[in-house]
Design a protein around this motif. Sequence first.
Motif, short mmCIF file in Angstrom:
data_model
loop_
_atom_site.label_atom_id
_atom_site.label_comp_id
_atom_site.label_asym_id
_atom_site.label_seq_id
_atom_site.Cartn_x
_atom_site.Cartn_y
_atom_site.Cartn_z
N TYR A 76 0.65 -1.12 0.21
CA TYR A 76 0.09 0.01 0.45
C TYR A 76 1.13 1.46 -0.29
CZ TYR A 76 -4.31 -2.03 0.83
OH TYR A 76 -5.11 -3.65 1.29
N ARG A 77 2.06 1.01 0.78
CA ARG A 77 2.86 2.28 0.54
C ARG A 77 3.33 2.51 -0.47
NH1 ARG A 77 8.11 3.05 1.53
NH2 ARG A 77 8.79 1.43 1.44
N LEU A 78 4.29 1.97 -1.50
CA LEU A 78 5.14 1.94 -2.15
C LEU A 78 4.14 1.77 -3.65
CD1 LEU A 78 7.03 -1.63 -2.01
CD2 LEU A 78 7.78 1.45 -1.93
N SER A 79 2.65 1.83 -3.60
CA SER A 79 1.17 1.95 -4.39
C SER A 79 0.74 3.55 -4.44
CB SER A 79 0.69 1.35 -4.85
OG SER A 79 -0.36 1.16 -4.25
N VAL A 107 -1.09 4.87 3.34
CA VAL A 107 -0.23 4.08 4.38
C VAL A 107 1.33 4.92 4.74
CG1 VAL A 107 0.88 2.93 5.30
CG2 VAL A 107 -0.55 2.01 4.32
N LEU A 108 1.40 5.64 5.25
CA LEU A 108 2.87 6.26 5.70
C LEU A 108 4.00 5.60 6.02
CD1 LEU A 108 1.98 9.81 6.37
CD2 LEU A 108 2.30 8.93 4.45
N ILE A 135 -1.19 7.34 8.86
CA ILE A 135 -2.20 7.29 7.67
C ILE A 135 -2.41 8.71 7.67
CG2 ILE A 135 -4.85 6.77 7.03
CD1 ILE A 135 -3.23 4.15 7.01
N ARG A 136 -1.93 9.04 5.96
CA ARG A 136 -2.99 10.80 5.73
C ARG A 136 -4.03 10.89 4.99
NH1 ARG A 136 1.69 12.02 2.63
NH2 ARG A 136 2.88 12.67 4.05
N ARG A 137 -4.66 11.50 5.81
CA ARG A 137 -5.68 11.69 4.70
C ARG A 137 -5.52 13.16 4.46
NH1 ARG A 137 -9.78 12.81 10.39
NH2 ARG A 137 -10.80 13.87 9.21
N GLN A 138 -6.85 12.67 3.44
CA GLN A 138 -6.90 13.98 2.33
C GLN A 138 -6.84 15.06 2.87
OE1 GLN A 138 -10.81 12.70 1.23
NE2 GLN A 138 -9.73 11.98 -1.08
N ASN A 139 -7.22 15.71 3.87
CA ASN A 139 -6.93 16.74 4.51
C ASN A 139 -6.09 17.57 5.41
OD1 ASN A 139 -6.59 15.54 7.05
ND2 ASN A 139 -8.82 16.60 8.10
N GLN A 142 -8.60 -2.09 4.02
CA GLN A 142 -8.76 -2.30 2.67
C GLN A 142 -8.66 -1.18 1.45
OE1 GLN A 142 -13.27 -3.25 3.81
NE2 GLN A 142 -13.38 -2.04 1.92
N PRO A 143 -8.65 -1.76 0.32
CA PRO A 143 -8.37 -0.62 -0.92
C PRO A 143 -9.06 0.09 -1.18
CG PRO A 143 -7.37 -3.05 -1.10
CD PRO A 143 -7.92 -3.21 -0.54
#
Length: 73
Positions: A10-13, A33-34, A43-47, A60-61
């Motif tokens: 998840y982090r790499l993609s 994922v950071l 986790i970095r959220r959209q804000n 999950q994706p």
Amino acid sequence: MIMDEELDAYRLSGEKVRVVRDGLESNDVVGIVLAWDDEQVLIRRQNRRVVKLDRSYTYQPFSEPRHNPVDLD
């Protein structure tokens, strides 16, 4: 608990993930994922805020339909 290999993928993609914490969809956390350790995931959220979440939650994706961990069937 989510495995290190899954978190690394998840982090790499850079794919958005959904963290399902309980039965309410409004309590889900969506972001990328950071980093992680043995107990928590960053986790970095959209804000652009960063949250620490327990690894025992369901990851999950975001592109997949939500899976409810408290299925009452």
